[in-house]
Motif scaffolding. Sequence first.
Motif, PDB file in Angstrom:
ATOM      1  N   ALA A  22      34.420  23.864  27.732  1.00  0.00           N
ATOM      2  CA  ALA A  22      34.833  22.488  27.359  1.00  0.00           C
ATOM      3  C   ALA A  22      36.277  22.324  26.695  1.00  0.00           C
ATOM      4  O   ALA A  22      37.038  21.367  26.983  1.00  0.00           O
ATOM      5  CB  ALA A  22      33.898  22.087  26.364  1.00  0.00           C
ATOM      6  N   LEU A  23      36.447  23.338  25.832  1.00  0.00           N
ATOM      7  CA  LEU A  23      37.972  23.494  25.175  1.00  0.00           C
ATOM      8  C   LEU A  23      38.971  23.668  26.122  1.00  0.00           C
ATOM      9  O   LEU A  23      39.944  22.989  26.167  1.00  0.00           O
ATOM     10  CB  LEU A  23      37.660  24.610  24.130  1.00  0.00           C
ATOM     11  N   ALA A  24      38.835  24.337  27.414  1.00  0.00           N
ATOM     12  CA  ALA A  24      39.687  24.814  28.371  1.00  0.00           C
ATOM     13  C   ALA A  24      39.929  23.360  29.029  1.00  0.00           C
ATOM     14  O   ALA A  24      40.967  23.135  29.380  1.00  0.00           O
ATOM     15  CB  ALA A  24      39.191  25.686  29.186  1.00  0.00           C
ATOM     16  N   ALA A  25      38.966  22.704  29.376  1.00  0.00           N
ATOM     17  CA  ALA A  25      39.057  21.359  30.142  1.00  0.00           C
ATOM     18  C   ALA A  25      39.946  20.338  29.376  1.00  0.00           C
ATOM     19  O   ALA A  25      40.859  19.687  29.677  1.00  0.00           O
ATOM     20  CB  ALA A  25      37.879  20.727  30.663  1.00  0.00           C
ATOM     21  N   SER A  26      39.594  20.260  27.970  1.00  0.00           N
ATOM     22  CA  SER A  26      40.254  19.495  27.019  1.00  0.00           C
ATOM     23  C   SER A  26      41.820  19.665  26.846  1.00  0.00           C
ATOM     24  O   SER A  26      42.666  18.774  26.912  1.00  0.00           O
ATOM     25  CB  SER A  26      39.513  19.455  25.786  1.00  0.00           C
ATOM     26  N   LEU A  27      42.189  21.064  26.867  1.00  0.00           N
ATOM     27  CA  LEU A  27      43.404  21.455  26.693  1.00  0.00           C
ATOM     28  C   LEU A  27      44.289  21.057  27.988  1.00  0.00           C
ATOM     29  O   LEU A  27      45.436  20.725  28.020  1.00  0.00           O
ATOM     30  CB  LEU A  27      43.547  22.909  26.561  1.00  0.00           C
ATOM     31  N   LEU A  34      27.637  34.721  21.704  1.00  0.00           N
ATOM     32  CA  LEU A  34      26.477  33.803  22.018  1.00  0.00           C
ATOM     33  C   LEU A  34      26.902  32.492  21.342  1.00  0.00           C
ATOM     34  O   LEU A  34      26.026  31.515  21.595  1.00  0.00           O
ATOM     35  CB  LEU A  34      25.194  34.505  21.453  1.00  0.00           C
ATOM     36  N   SER A  35      27.454  32.739  19.997  1.00  0.00           N
ATOM     37  CA  SER A  35      27.525  31.457  19.209  1.00  0.00           C
ATOM     38  C   SER A  35      28.479  30.297  19.809  1.00  0.00           C
ATOM     39  O   SER A  35      27.911  29.153  19.629  1.00  0.00           O
ATOM     40  CB  SER A  35      28.387  31.998  17.756  1.00  0.00           C
ATOM     41  N   PHE A  36      29.383  30.419  20.507  1.00  0.00           N
ATOM     42  CA  PHE A  36      30.264  29.441  21.084  1.00  0.00           C
ATOM     43  C   PHE A  36      30.463  29.663  22.579  1.00  0.00           C
ATOM     44  O   PHE A  36      31.304  29.390  23.295  1.00  0.00           O
ATOM     45  CB  PHE A  36      31.581  29.448  20.441  1.00  0.00           C
ATOM     46  N   ALA A  37      29.219  29.985  23.322  1.00  0.00           N
ATOM     47  CA  ALA A  37      29.092  30.309  24.672  1.00  0.00           C
ATOM     48  C   ALA A  37      29.711  29.173  25.344  1.00  0.00           C
ATOM     49  O   ALA A  37      30.285  29.019  26.648  1.00  0.00           O
ATOM     50  CB  ALA A  37      27.952  30.877  25.122  1.00  0.00           C
TER      51      ALA A  37
END
Length: 123
Positions: free
Chosen positions: A101-106, A93-96
């Motif tokens: 967003a991280l996948a899109a940035s990568l 739940l902390s970084f749901a």
Amino acid sequence: DGAKSNGMVFEIGISFVFLHYQSIFIGVMRCLFQSFRPLLILFVFGQILKAVFFVAGAPIWLSFYSIWLFEVIYGLAQCAISFIFISFFYNNLSFARLRPALAASLRQQRDKLARAARLLAAA
């Protein structure tokens, strides 16, 4: 007499009650241990570190300073570790919202690198 012969008998045995209370007791003890685990670890390792400095004959100001630093850093590490475990236990739940967003940035960075490599290969 009629209720006795025609009525349904619902009986809960003592072993049924004991086994269910046993699992509840185990769960409560596990949660209590996980709640106080950082405090137990801090206390035990703090005492061990104090004993090591005492046996080593370190100056008193050095030993207190080192123990304070150790307990602060170790306490913060325990808080971070507990936060990570609790977050993973509750479906991260902390970084749901961070993962998409991280996948899109990568993916965007990978596309930029591929485009740069093609331009270098063409030149």
